[in-house]
Design a protein around this motif. Structure first.
Motif, PDB file in Angstrom:
ATOM      1  N   TYR A 105       0.635  -1.093  -0.372  1.00 17.05           N
ATOM      2  CA  TYR A 105       0.016   0.149  -0.293  1.00 17.05           C
ATOM      3  C   TYR A 105       0.784   1.780  -0.192  1.00 17.05           C
ATOM      4  O   TYR A 105       0.606   2.201  -0.857  1.00 17.05           O
ATOM      5  N   HIS A 128       2.381   3.000  -2.636  1.00 20.14           N
ATOM      6  CA  HIS A 128       1.394   4.077  -3.572  1.00 20.14           C
ATOM      7  C   HIS A 128       0.939   5.272  -3.118  1.00 20.14           C
ATOM      8  O   HIS A 128       0.044   5.838  -3.830  1.00 20.14           O
ATOM      9  N   THR A 153      -7.443   3.127  -0.760  1.00 14.82           N
ATOM     10  CA  THR A 153      -7.230   1.984  -1.199  1.00 14.82           C
ATOM     11  C   THR A 153      -7.809   1.117   0.666  1.00 14.82           C
ATOM     12  O   THR A 153      -8.876   0.314   0.544  1.00 14.82           O
ATOM     13  N   ARG A 176     -10.988  -1.025   1.914  1.00 17.66           N
ATOM     14  CA  ARG A 176     -11.695  -2.216   1.822  1.00 17.66           C
ATOM     15  C   ARG A 176     -11.890  -2.305   3.699  1.00 17.66           C
ATOM     16  O   ARG A 176     -12.437  -3.192   3.366  1.00 17.66           O
TER      17      ARG A 176
END
Length: 305
Positions: free
Chosen positions: A153, A156, A163, A167
């Motif tokens: 993660y 990014h 994200t 999630r």
């Protein structure tokens, strides 16, 4: 009947939330430690199945066994009390305060972590023969999960954080639905089937569950995963907990209370156009003293569905 209608279901859920907030510190810790331990053993079981059979779907199909066992035994998960306790507060149950809710969440978080970390240590012993050999294929898979869900993660940056948070939201939408569905039947078989569906969905789709992660990431660190404790906290656990909280409140607790937690308000039906025109005509000037006033159009009341 074994099926509990939604309006009755929500009252049962509210009762459960009130009881969680009022539970003693000892009982809250014991139940949350066992809840975290049982769920994370099921996570280890699902990963073992996925690795040994090469079928992640089979692992997801069988993972809900742990969730079902812990809720049938009345144990607690943080993701569950994120929904149950606020519902009791929204219903203004006596003794349920914001302070009491935060106390309950804090105790359950600590208990879940103790249970999950205990299982992480025990599983690390199992897959390394007491740390005397390199981890086996299951241990290696757990370590790689920890790397992918932290530094993966982080690569990014903001998009990765978004994200991760989303999630977490989607995860507890499903998990909190499973918690509520545990009460939608009075039969054990009905409860099992109802809980199974949303839990299988979240696990197979790779959503982020804060309690499962309390097992995966300490396990990964113990088994040589290439990430740090700060990676785990910043790039997984903290955003996941926040996402789980938002998902449970926004998609389960608040909508259920708004539509089923309060008495339904009947919908007032407006008169048809021709009835309104007739009323206007009947309200014209009266030419004789003996004339009878025009009858007012009568409203009808419908029941919302």
């Amino acid at each position: 009947m074994s099926y509990v209608k939604p309006a009755d279901l929500v009252q049962t859920v509210i009762d459960a939330g009130a009881s969680k907030v009022m539970l003693s510190t000892r009982d809250t810790l014991v139940r949350s430690i066992l809840g975290g331990a049982v769920l994370t053993i099921a996570a280890a079981f699902a990963i073992t199945i996925s690795v040994t059979t090469g079928s992640p779907l089979l692992g997801a199909v069988l993972f809900p066994i742990g969730f079902i066992m812990l809720y049938l035994l009345g144990f607690d998960l943080l993701t569950g009390v994120f929904v149950l306790a606020p519902l009791a507060w929204m219903d203004k149950r006596p003794g349920v305060t914001i302070g009491g809710i935060l106390r309950n969440w804090g105790l359950v978080f600590v208990g879940n972590f103790i249970g999950a970390f205990t299982v992480a240590v025990l599983m690390a012993v199992v897959v390394t023969y007491g740390f005397s050999t390199p981890p086996n294929e299951v241990g290696e898979a757990i370590g790689h999960i920890g790397e992918g869900r932290t530094v993966g993660y982080a690569e990014h940056r903001a998009a990765g954080m978004l994200t991760l948070f989303v999630r977490g939201v989607l995860c507890n939408w499903m998990v909190a639905t499973g918690v509520v569905l545990a009460m939608i039947s009075t039969s054990v078989i009905g409860k099992i089937f109802a809980m199974w569906m949303p839990i299988m969905l979240f696990f197979f789709m790779g959503f982020e569950h804060s309690i499962v992660n309390m097992f995966l990431f300490p396990s990964g660190l113990l088994l040589g995963g290439d990430f740090t404790i700060m990676d785990y906290l910043i790039w997984n656990e903290i955003p996941t907990v926040l996402g789980n909280l938002v998902g449970g409140l926004a998609f389960v607790a608040i909508p259920l209370y708004v539509t089923y937690g309060r008495p339904a308000t009947p919908r007032r039906v407006r008169p048809a156009k021709r009835d309104r025109r007739a009323a206007i005509v009947g309200a014209g000037p009266v030419t004789t003293a003996a004339a009878t006033p025009a009858a007012e159009p009568r409203e009808t009341v419908g029941t919302s569905v």
